[in-house]
Design an enzyme around this catalytic site. Structure first.
Site, PDB file in Angstrom:
ATOM      1  N   LYS A 278       0.838  -1.201   0.000  1.00 41.17           N
ATOM      2  CA  LYS A 278       0.000   0.000   0.000  1.00 41.17           C
ATOM      3  C   LYS A 278       0.878   1.258   0.000  1.00 41.17           C
ATOM      4  O   LYS A 278       0.603   2.220  -0.714  1.00 41.17           O
ATOM      5  CB  LYS A 278      -0.940  -0.010   1.215  1.00 41.17           C
ATOM      6  CG  LYS A 278      -2.072  -1.013   1.045  1.00 41.17           C
ATOM      7  CD  LYS A 278      -2.862  -1.258   2.316  1.00 41.17           C
ATOM      8  CE  LYS A 278      -3.867  -2.389   2.066  1.00 41.17           C
ATOM      9  NZ  LYS A 278      -4.571  -2.834   3.259  1.00 41.17           N
TER      10      LYS A 278
ATOM     11  N   GLN B 115      -4.655  -1.535   9.404  1.00 40.82           N
ATOM     12  CA  GLN B 115      -4.528  -2.869   8.799  1.00 40.82           C
ATOM     13  C   GLN B 115      -5.126  -3.920   9.738  1.00 40.82           C
ATOM     14  O   GLN B 115      -4.747  -4.014  10.904  1.00 40.82           O
ATOM     15  CB  GLN B 115      -3.039  -3.165   8.523  1.00 40.82           C
ATOM     16  CG  GLN B 115      -2.798  -4.457   7.780  1.00 40.82           C
ATOM     17  CD  GLN B 115      -3.417  -4.458   6.372  1.00 40.82           C
ATOM     18  OE1 GLN B 115      -3.302  -3.497   5.630  1.00 40.82           O
ATOM     19  NE2 GLN B 115      -4.088  -5.546   6.030  1.00 40.82           N
TER      20      GLN B 115
ATOM     21  N   ASP C  28     -11.296   3.026   3.673  1.00 41.23           N
ATOM     22  CA  ASP C  28     -11.671   1.630   3.450  1.00 41.23           C
ATOM     23  C   ASP C  28     -13.175   1.504   3.188  1.00 41.23           C
ATOM     24  O   ASP C  28     -13.642   0.464   2.734  1.00 41.23           O
ATOM     25  CB  ASP C  28     -11.325   0.788   4.686  1.00 41.23           C
ATOM     26  CG  ASP C  28     -10.011   0.042   4.517  1.00 41.23           C
ATOM     27  OD1 ASP C  28      -9.654  -0.253   3.364  1.00 41.23           O
ATOM     28  OD2 ASP C  28      -9.371  -0.254   5.536  1.00 41.23           O
TER      29      ASP C  28
END
Ligand code: NAP
Length: 280
Positions: free
Chosen positions: A52, A96, A119
């Site tokens: 990422k 995460q 997200d």
């Protein structure tokens, strides 16, 4: 024989376009920033985070990486998130998952405001998606919609079956397809006559985490088959939830694994960060 939906190629194309948009944005309004928070030493999570951060660099988004020790307390993680929420350098916050077991994941995620929830997991963003309003859409299903669009596949009026009902893939996927005027059926582990239901689909999206579960007899001739699964076969080789070799003979379009939905997910995270910055 089906047409391969090439996620790798599409992801590269979208990242190229995004790079230009980010450069324009930066010239006018300044940096775009994504904060990535990793707690603990899970090897898979470390790889995802590295990918990422690298992807951010490639398109010109500034990344802020925080790696906290596995034994961090709830309070320590919460105070880092609060700091990132308050920072005007941070447009998006990504925690995460999974977090170490002793931490209250839900409470931590709840601290991220909808505007920085890149997200697309928080209740407000999911609620807006359900109501077909402006929102931030979960990256994987968002990527699937981009693939359909790129290949000229319009879900309008089509029968779509989503196999899997997770909060991060199946449910938002079903909502996006409904919003795109498909007639949608959501299947899961308690669905009866699964084979028949899947075989009625014009568009079949599979996200269950079972290697090669969807066989050719579960697929209508000419169907569009999107495989979200990321599994390992009996030889430890990466594969999807769809028996690709046989299903490709029957489908009109199909995504491979690897090189299908996977590369689109990170791309849509970058895209969401750009959207969050644009709505600042
Ligand atoms: P998940 O949270 O484990 O959910 C799995 C879903 O599949 C559940 O709704 C479950 O039903 C259903 N299911 C499991 N076995 C089934 C069966 N035999 N028949 C019918 N339904 C069944 O999984 P997820 O997070 O959505 O992920 C699914 C897959 O996508 C995994 O392989 C994951 O690695 C992959 N994934 C890939 C990406 C990417 O970027 N490519 C992103 C996210 C996930 P119940 O609800 O009834 O238990």
């Amino acid at each position: 024989m089906s047409i391969l939906i090439d996620g790798k190629m599409l992801a590269a194309k979208l990242r190229g376009e995004l790079k230009e948009k980010v450069a324009l944005f930066k010239a006018e309004k300044g940096e775009i920033g994504l904060a990535v928070v990793l707690v603990g030493e899970d090897p898979a999570s470390q790889v995802y985070v590295r990918n990422k951060i690298k992807a951010c660099e490639d398109v010109g988004i500034r990344s802020f990486s925080y790696h906290l020790p596995a034994e961090s307390t709830q309070k320590e993680v919460e105070s880092l998130i609060a700091e990132l929420v308050a920072s005007d350098k941070v447009d998006g916050i990504l925690v995460q998952l999974p977090l170490p077991k002793h931490l209250d994941e839900r409470k931590i995620l709840k601290l991220i405001p909808p505007a920085k929830d890149v997200d697309g997991f928080c209740a407000e963003n999911v609620g807006n998606l359900a109501m077909n309003r402006e929102t931030i859409v979960a990256c994987t299903p968002f990527g699937v919609m981009k693939m359909l669009e790129e290949y000229g596949i319009d879900p309008k009026g089509k029968s779509a079956v989503v196999l899997g009902r997770s909060n991060i893939v199946g449910k938002p996927m079903a909502m996006l397809l409904v919003n795109a005027d498909a007639t949608v059926t959501v299947c899961h582990s308690k669905t009866e006559n699964l084979k028949e239901v899947c075989a009625g689909a014009d568009i079949l999206v599979v996200a269950i985490g079972r290697p090669k579960f969807v066989t050719a007899d579960m697929v209508k001739k000419g169907a569009v088959v999107i495989d979200v699964g990321m599994d390992r076969d009996e030889n430890g080789k990466l594969c999807g939830d769809v028996d690709f070799e046989n299903v490709k003979e029957k489908a009109s379009f199909i995504t491979p694994v690897p090189g299908g939905v996977g590369p689109m997910t990170i791309t849509m995270l970058l895209y969401n960060t750009y959207i969050a910055a644009s709505r600042r």
